[in-house]
Design a protein around this motif. Sequence first.
Motif, PDB file in Angstrom:
ATOM      1  N   ALA A  48      34.173  54.419  25.348  1.00 17.10           N
ATOM      2  CA  ALA A  48      34.889  55.662  24.697  1.00 17.10           C
ATOM      3  C   ALA A  48      35.883  55.091  23.483  1.00 17.10           C
ATOM      4  O   ALA A  48      36.175  53.822  23.586  1.00 17.10           O
ATOM      5  CB  ALA A  48      35.676  56.179  25.687  1.00 17.10           C
ATOM      6  N   ILE A  61      44.290  55.523  28.734  1.00 22.70           N
ATOM      7  CA  ILE A  61      43.199  55.560  27.875  1.00 22.70           C
ATOM      8  C   ILE A  61      42.142  55.006  28.489  1.00 22.70           C
ATOM      9  O   ILE A  61      40.966  55.649  28.310  1.00 22.70           O
ATOM     10  CB  ILE A  61      43.417  55.096  26.594  1.00 22.70           C
ATOM     11  N   SER A  63      40.942  55.570  31.436  1.00 18.23           N
ATOM     12  CA  SER A  63      40.177  56.627  32.238  1.00 18.23           C
ATOM     13  C   SER A  63      39.378  57.476  31.538  1.00 18.23           C
ATOM     14  O   SER A  63      38.738  58.240  32.077  1.00 18.23           O
ATOM     15  CB  SER A  63      41.171  57.279  32.992  1.00 18.23           C
ATOM     16  N   THR A  64      39.510  57.283  30.008  1.00 20.68           N
ATOM     17  CA  THR A  64      38.569  58.320  29.189  1.00 20.68           C
ATOM     18  C   THR A  64      37.027  57.633  29.124  1.00 20.68           C
ATOM     19  O   THR A  64      36.285  58.180  28.450  1.00 20.68           O
ATOM     20  CB  THR A  64      39.056  58.451  27.913  1.00 20.68           C
ATOM     21  N   SER A  65      36.939  56.459  29.658  1.00 19.21           N
ATOM     22  CA  SER A  65      35.774  55.757  29.496  1.00 19.21           C
ATOM     23  C   SER A  65      34.872  55.628  30.937  1.00 19.21           C
ATOM     24  O   SER A  65      35.654  55.786  31.836  1.00 19.21           O
ATOM     25  CB  SER A  65      35.970  54.212  28.871  1.00 19.21           C
ATOM     26  N   ALA A 236      34.688  60.161  24.020  1.00 21.36           N
ATOM     27  CA  ALA A 236      35.321  60.000  25.370  1.00 21.36           C
ATOM     28  C   ALA A 236      34.649  60.814  26.338  1.00 21.36           C
ATOM     29  O   ALA A 236      33.842  61.777  25.940  1.00 21.36           O
ATOM     30  CB  ALA A 236      36.649  60.603  25.090  1.00 21.36           C
ATOM     31  N   LYS A 237      34.825  60.375  27.461  1.00 23.62           N
ATOM     32  CA  LYS A 237      34.223  60.879  28.639  1.00 23.62           C
ATOM     33  C   LYS A 237      34.721  62.369  28.941  1.00 23.62           C
ATOM     34  O   LYS A 237      35.941  62.485  28.607  1.00 23.62           O
ATOM     35  CB  LYS A 237      34.604  60.278  29.918  1.00 23.62           C
ATOM     36  N   LYS A 238      33.802  63.645  29.079  1.00 19.94           N
ATOM     37  CA  LYS A 238      34.527  64.806  29.250  1.00 19.94           C
ATOM     38  C   LYS A 238      35.105  64.833  30.490  1.00 19.94           C
ATOM     39  O   LYS A 238      34.985  64.360  31.635  1.00 19.94           O
ATOM     40  CB  LYS A 238      33.531  65.710  29.249  1.00 19.94           C
ATOM     41  N   PRO A 239      36.700  65.359  30.297  1.00 22.24           N
ATOM     42  CA  PRO A 239      37.441  65.358  31.553  1.00 22.24           C
ATOM     43  C   PRO A 239      36.834  66.490  32.574  1.00 22.24           C
ATOM     44  O   PRO A 239      36.344  67.334  32.198  1.00 22.24           O
ATOM     45  CB  PRO A 239      38.697  65.970  31.019  1.00 22.24           C
TER      46      PRO A 239
END
Length: 247
Positions: A48, A61, A63-65, A236-239
């Motif tokens: 990400a 940050i 946790s977005t990957s 970034a990974k979708k929340p």
Amino acid sequence: MTRLTSVLFTASCMAFLHCASLSAQDTAVAKPDEKADAAVKTRTMRAAPGTPTIDGDIDKIWSTSRKAKTDRYVASESETPADEAAVAEFRCLWDAKHLYVLAVVKDAALSTSGEESWQQDSVEIFIDQNMARATSYDEDDGQYRVNGDGEISYGQVPKEAMKAIAKKTKTGYVVEAAIELTAITAEKGSKIGFDVQVNDDSDSSGTRGAIMKWNDDTNESWQDVSRLGTLVFGAAKKPKVKTEEDK
Ligand code: BGC
Ligand code: CA
């Protein structure tokens, strides 16, 4: 049917089935990702965008990957069984000039007493910036190592191109690393060859007991980048969508 015609009929049916299965095999072309090693499927993961602070604390940050695991066992180089070997869960971030790796290593007993850096409890990162998948090291390829005490070492190429911190935890250690991208300017959609290796001096004897890797299940990555996995510099990974219960 006479006995002879029945035997001939059965034989020609078998020949037909054999040919049909051969031609099915011939047309089963390997997907591009599987070419490096037909027996072991080449993995791809996504990094990400983002720039973490390299201090051994796990910034938000990360946790977005996406998360991946060094769950391939290099049997030829290991004495400790796979289920007792140290293993890392890792994530990757990228910006134009860096690749960032966070590895959370589960290691039952920390040992960095080995004379050679690769005999010590350590994490290694391999990159092939131009994805040429060469069977030796080119200028754009690199091997980066950081042990459980935070000591950095390198393979043949590059020198002094990583900033990394290791912090001990109750279950092992955490490595946070920033690797300078010297051959490419990363942008969304860029791809590089990539792998993570965990060395484990399992019995604290000063010699390595096990190697776990993310992609290449041989001990050749230090001199051959053709079996590395693929890292895609993505979004970034979708929340996760919050359900009523989460709120
Ligand atoms: C390998 C070792 C090798 C070392 C060289 C490590 O990744 O596992 O076998 O001698 O790299 O730097
Ligand atoms: Ca290369």
